[in-house]
Design a protein around this motif. Structure first.
Motif, PDB file in Angstrom:
ATOM      1  N   GLU A  75      -2.917 -18.661 -70.794  1.00 51.64           N
ATOM      2  CA  GLU A  75      -3.804 -18.520 -72.250  1.00 51.64           C
ATOM      3  C   GLU A  75      -2.151 -17.490 -73.694  1.00 51.64           C
ATOM      4  O   GLU A  75      -1.110 -18.550 -73.718  1.00 51.64           O
TER       5      GLU A  75
ATOM      6  N   LEU B 297     -11.255 -16.565 -76.620  1.00 51.82           N
ATOM      7  CA  LEU B 297     -11.623 -17.808 -75.695  1.00 51.82           C
ATOM      8  C   LEU B 297     -12.958 -17.603 -75.060  1.00 51.82           C
ATOM      9  O   LEU B 297     -13.394 -19.106 -74.535  1.00 51.82           O
TER      10      LEU B 297
ATOM     11  N   GLU C 280      -7.598 -15.893 -67.358  1.00 51.28           N
ATOM     12  CA  GLU C 280      -7.411 -16.596 -68.254  1.00 51.28           C
ATOM     13  C   GLU C 280      -7.135 -16.306 -69.617  1.00 51.28           C
ATOM     14  O   GLU C 280      -6.408 -16.855 -70.071  1.00 51.28           O
TER      15      GLU C 280
ATOM     16  N   ASN D  55       0.661 -19.615 -72.060  1.00 54.57           N
ATOM     17  CA  ASN D  55       1.119 -21.106 -72.667  1.00 54.57           C
ATOM     18  C   ASN D  55       1.200 -20.908 -74.358  1.00 54.57           C
ATOM     19  O   ASN D  55       1.941 -21.983 -74.411  1.00 54.57           O
TER      20      ASN D  55
END
Length: 271
Positions: A114, A87, A110, A117
């Protein structure tokens, strides 16, 4: 015949706090794991893992090789056993290992976002999370107390529970991330009932236990011993157990922790 990636199990692993123990644990664990038809996606920062990998190499500790992914469109085509989804949040930022830092808190969140997702897209089938630093997350401006609440919000899940599993020992928590002094005021009979109900459904669906037997733990010493050490059992916990029994859920308790864990150890109850 070689199995296609779509038929393999893909496990996501979040790096946790970049200045914590997570990246080292991940590298050490994956160096020892040898399973077929499983692909591991590490979600983190290459710069962090490179630093940890170099430090472990200096100590003659074996670490695994991994592919580095920066083009997310290629995720379904990856054939390597271990891949690192970079990332690129930390880059060359300087921070002290073992210290809370807002950038590390931001990165931790984060990584989790992710991973959720990836799960929603069906790219990963399961998720393992390395430790995060709650203070770092708060320094970054987030108010989630932990993984459980964050992932529930990201997935818009209203009814959820945290479960600990060690062999046949299974424990579900009613309250999470609360100071001890606030636990009593944080107890709600409906919440206890919902956790009993979730546990019942989970054991039936994922452990194939047709008629689960659920033990409900008391809050006070000896489950209050008839009101001698408190009244939460009588006023809050027992009504939840009774409501579950009316729904034909097999429940014992509230009982003292030493009694229930003895029964759990000897497989007299399922959770």
């Amino acid at each position: 015949m070689k199995q296609s990636i779509s038929k393999r199990i893909n496990i996501g692993i979040t790096a946790g706090d970049p200045c914590g123990i997570g990246p080292e644990i991940i590298l050490k664990a994956l160096a020892k794991i040898d399973v077929k038809d499983v692909h591991f996606f590490i979600i983190g920062d290459y710069s962090v893992f490179k630093r940890v990998k170099d430090r472990l190499k200096y100590r003659n500790i074996k670490t695994p090789h991994f592919a580095i992914i920066r083009n997310f469109n290629n995720l379904p085509k990856i054939s390597k056993r271990i891949s690192l989804i970079d990332l690129d949040i930390i880059t060359k930022r300087k921070f002290c290992m073992g210290k809370a830092h807002k950038v590390c808190g931001y990165a931790s969140v984060e990584y989790i976002k992710e991973s959720v997702n990836l799960a929603k897209k069906g790219i990963i089938n399961a998720l393992v999370t390395a430790p995060i630093n709650k203070k770092s997350i708060h320094l970054a401006g987030y108010k989630w107390p932990g993984h459980t609440e964050l992932m529930a919000e990201l997935t818009k899940t209203k009814k959820y529970a945290m479960m600990f599993i060690a062999g046949h020992i299974k424990v579900v928590l009613v309250t999470t991330h609360l100071p001890i002094k606030e636990v009593s005021n944080g107890l709600r009979s409906q919440d206890i009932y919902e956790k009993i109900r979730l546990s019942h459904m989970y054991l039936k669906r994922y452990f194939n236990i047709k008629k689960p037997l659920i033990g409900v733990c008391g809050l006070n010493p000896h489950a209050s011993d008839g009101g001698v050490f408190g009244d939460e059992e009588e006023k809050i916990i027992l009504p939840a157990a009774r409501k579950a029994r009316k729904d034909k859920i097999n429940v014992v308790g509230p009982e003292s922790a030493e009694s229930l864990f003895y029964k759990m150890y000897h497989k007299e109850i399922d959770i």
